[in-house]
Write an enzyme that holds these catalytic residues in place. Sequence first.
Site, PDB file in Angstrom:
ATOM      1  N   GLY B 148       0.765  -1.385  -0.026  1.00 53.23           N
ATOM      2  CA  GLY B 148      -0.095  -0.199  -0.382  1.00 53.23           C
ATOM      3  C   GLY B 148       0.998   0.867   0.130  1.00 53.23           C
ATOM      4  O   GLY B 148       2.240   1.355  -0.109  1.00 53.23           O
ATOM      5  N   CYS B 149       0.385   2.155  -0.074  1.00 60.27           N
ATOM      6  CA  CYS B 149       0.383   3.527  -0.717  1.00 60.27           C
ATOM      7  C   CYS B 149       1.159   4.280   1.170  1.00 60.27           C
ATOM      8  O   CYS B 149       2.796   3.788   1.159  1.00 60.27           O
ATOM      9  CB  CYS B 149      -0.376   4.709  -0.857  1.00 60.27           C
TER      10      CYS B 149
END
Lengths: 342, 342, 342, 342
Positions: B148-149
Amino acid sequence: MIRAGIVGGTGYTGVELLRILVLHPQVEVSVVTSRADAGMRVDQLYPSLRGCCDVTFSLPELDNLKDCDVVFFATPNGTAMLMAEALLALGVKVIDLSADFRIKDQQEWEKWYGMQHNSPDLIAEAVYGLPEVNREQIKQARLIACPGCYPTAVQLGFLPLLEAGAIDEQHLIADVKSGVSGAGRKAEISSLMSEAGESFKAYAVSGHRHLPEIRQGLQNVARQAVGLTFVPHLTPMIRGIHATLYGRLNRKLDLQRVFEEKYREERFVDVLPSGSHADTRNVRGSNRCQIAVHQPQCGDTVVILSVIDNLVKGASGQAVQNMNLMFGLPEYLSLETVALYP
Amino acid sequence: MIRAGIVGGTGYTGVELLRILVLHPQVEVSVVTSRADAGMRVDQLYPSLRGCCDVTFSLPELDNLKDCDVVFFATPNGTAMLMAEALLALGVKVIDLSADFRIKDQQEWEKWYGMQHNSPDLIAEAVYGLPEVNREQIKQARLIACPGCYPTAVQLGFLPLLEAGAIDEQHLIADVKSGVSGAGRKAEISSLMSEAGESFKAYAVSGHRHLPEIRQGLQNVARQAVGLTFVPHLTPMIRGIHATLYGRLNRKLDLQRVFEEKYREERFVDVLPSGSHADTRNVRGSNRCQIAVHQPQCGDTVVILSVIDNLVKGASGQAVQNMNLMFGLPEYLSLETVALYP
Amino acid sequence: MIRAGIVGGTGYTGVELLRILVLHPQVEVSVVTSRADAGMRVDQLYPSLRGCCDVTFSLPELDNLKDCDVVFFATPNGTAMLMAEALLALGVKVIDLSADFRIKDQQEWEKWYGMQHNSPDLIAEAVYGLPEVNREQIKQARLIACPGCYPTAVQLGFLPLLEAGAIDEQHLIADVKSGVSGAGRKAEISSLMSEAGESFKAYAVSGHRHLPEIRQGLQNVARQAVGLTFVPHLTPMIRGIHATLYGRLNRKLDLQRVFEEKYREERFVDVLPSGSHADTRNVRGSNRCQIAVHQPQCGDTVVILSVIDNLVKGASGQAVQNMNLMFGLPEYLSLETVALYP
Amino acid sequence: MIRAGIVGGTGYTGVELLRILVLHPQVEVSVVTSRADAGMRVDQLYPSLRGCCDVTFSLPELDNLKDCDVVFFATPNGTAMLMAEALLALGVKVIDLSADFRIKDQQEWEKWYGMQHNSPDLIAEAVYGLPEVNREQIKQARLIACPGCYPTAVQLGFLPLLEAGAIDEQHLIADVKSGVSGAGRKAEISSLMSEAGESFKAYAVSGHRHLPEIRQGLQNVARQAVGLTFVPHLTPMIRGIHATLYGRLNRKLDLQRVFEEKYREERFVDVLPSGSHADTRNVRGSNRCQIAVHQPQCGDTVVILSVIDNLVKGASGQAVQNMNLMFGLPEYLSLETVALYP
């Protein structure tokens, strides 16, 4: 490899030239000058360039530039005209992103720019670097005057209809909106985020320096004097120009087709499908101009929407497009980046 | 040429994959799916891709994807797990940008994502696609779970000190700020410009889905349980993540040197010079993570600043980096773009 | 009517004072000074005030201010200390929005502000103008040192738990985000919209001038030395401060109740319901601080979210709140405006 | 006290009505309806109203509204026409912020709004609520059709010259730019910050619903048919409309004087000094229209710049201005707030 120099590397058009040129397969950026920051590494000022650019700012002196094949001027107005002649004499090609050589009428230039022109002989030689109009001259040129950002968007939008003689050239209106990077990297209160953010305004309604430049370009195509009202606006975004152009049609014609035919072969001018609206985000970071044409309620007023990124097709991208042409390279080299959306 | 497919091509990570892949010299994007927009040309939805992408959206069905060499899932959570097994069985590599295979503990995943996992056997096989940690496994993998970011920015920031055993791993704090594109291209009131613009807020303080993912990653490095407080915030910009990380030092060490040595060979992690501050604009549109490390007033609290573009190193760029590794290509292919500043 | 003077009327706190005071039923703004713009009408510089303010900028001289009942200093640091003594001697009350009298330890002040203090005798007399802490002293004061914007948000957030002795006062973390108007109306490149827009960064991590001020305020309440890590950030919006505060709980307690009880009688501090997140847009243009308190995963780390408008409760609104107290007026006079949402 | 009801209290014009009315000295907001949120406290949805508004959303039923003295409709088009007759029959005055009663020609209305009008008898009775044109009728009215945001800015800009018969009424151009709050609080992809932020575009060039409304208003003043090209644009800010208006002068006249004389007595229309540019930030949150008039290069094209806050003078502020007139109160009550700058 082409050895390129950039004079005035600390402004937005300078760093944008670097963004494009450091990835250019045929170019080596060998000199970047800055009077204020000489001695500092370029990537210290611009950390986005870390790992891509080993150059250190040097002073803007002839001696530092004489081994270049081409020198870009990303300087305030009035600088390129002081150095161009000497560089050309050394066989260095010159691409000026400032306004020094854009206007053929020296007096007109001096009136709008408030200074004496130092190099009037070169005005005639300089080729106006709008490839969609002057491609063949650009290929042969030693000295290019890159168009301003507003003029690029406005001219590309009006040209097809002026060429076709389809609009009243005496009453053209260009209502143009620019992002704030157009004002450059200058410490000015009016460009603070607290001032320019979340707000919208027109400025210089009584007369903006790009007016004579646009008028000259339109007149060259219309082959007669044109009447133009040009109102620039500041819009709260960083990059992008949106020109909304109005003209009165003097006859019925297939507008969409006129535009599509005019730009069919142009890689950097994209006529959107009928009914579209152009959006600056779709050209952000790209060298492209997108254009849509409308005839509201089938009346006699044509509305043309023309968008560019002011720092790319409106400045540094177009400058590299010119360089590619001047050096016999594919016109699109290093300019194929897709717009950064969202 | 690698034939690539994108499932879920209408969201922001989908169009960002396209932005990168259409310029990739070794890739041909042959399929882009969208259940809602099947039959429409991709560049009709995304005019930024006009001239670069001739593909039409097709339905997300196995039959349309079976000739691909690699399929990217840029879908909401819960979709990739339904199709991955069949694709792998056909010899198609799978790179999942969603969360389906990120968490090794199936129960933990089901708790945080509120659904049953459909493909638990693949959880173990999936390689967590953070090249700076798992490069060798990625090269061998058939199935990648892209981080994920938030987890990318936080892990890259904490890893050097956890590896060095230099901070109290029981009291880590990650105060992280994200641009709004992280919420995706979904019609939600909270993501309207009138809501998210000109405002700043924390959200999900009681627990965000990226918390178990980050904790898992940190624990793998620390080789013990870690205590982490993770507070995500929404900041009024489109792209970018800024992680401000806090830890308590348990001994004296040269922090700058620890970071520089850890990432010396990493092309996409850039440790800024001592005293620097990281700025999201300097990685906008690029696949790079920039990191700065500070020890305020020489106290026992270390502050790490770690920035990425959430759609590039935090999603689609990292996915392509993984693909390059999986196919034996230079890791940086099509990922060398310089950040778009300003 | 109270005759009010504003020294330094051209900055953002100055014009914000005017926005509030021109509608104050008990105040007449009789003098606004500006060294640079003396002679110009105030509403020429600030067209938002047209029709509400007939004053012309005058020079910042004692003679122009001597008939005032109160003088606000909305000046850079180092100005108020030069004039305060003379004004007080004339019976004029002084409310200083700058930092000149905020820090009781003169040496500490001189270290952080890089100049010698010109009026050390007044430091002791000055009352720190945080009404939620010092209301009674403010009512009696002649000289008020208005708190900084960061210190207001941070102190109001930490105070209830420090008073309750419920957190480890040696390891406080304040991760604070400010809009760009906090940098003032100064022509600086770092505050340009092209620089500060669409980007997020920390700054002054090694030490910010508000650190000693916050520490002093927290210590007064904790009655012992505190350890504080303070990291300010610049967020791409104009107004607003969001403080995310972290502390380690040393015992179990009903956090929500502690906050609600502490601020029950406070008109300008609003404790949000349990589970809420504070959002700067909800206090934009208002004099209110909104606070939410969280205990993620029921661990030992408390997270406090505290938001203000930096120009109102963080500066000019709080200054008027102090004035109301000093003159025996209802504390909320002219400060009841509802936040401008959206 | 006037008992006011608001139907449709969850949109931006609804919450803006609340912002203004909760501070109105003669108004008590007794009912706020919302079909979706009935039963929820208003200040739970809008924390900016905490402490100022104790009302709970109720259902939009006649029974809940019958004790009001006035009901505002802040609803989508097509709602007010269903309830207005019954309310009027009960003696309740109605102020409609939607478009239901703006257009006198029922067929024209039905064409542009795509539905049948349910209450055609009331169309004739409704008074168009632009006080600068219809003040006396408004004072007597039971039913007000509040002007749209674009129509307010455009009409106030064109009226002085149309009244004076000084421009060619066949070729008017209105190039208008709006902030995104004009699109309302609706979950739509095009209004996401990732779409509308950092971008600029025109929309509805072929025909926008405000076109017939503006045309009707201009024709009433010109006393003949007018030709108008109206191009609305979306600009990346939340509040504000900037109209740039173009007309061709048919004779020489003192433009500045024409505007100043027309609006001399108007509290909410402010003609800026000659040479000024209007800026939306100077009317943000205020009920004012600021206008500047230019004649570039002394040619025959006049350029009028007219700015308002679309939610105040363009909607809820103007609605309250109408209410004040209808109830014989000072027109400016609760509308004197100074614009929030910066």
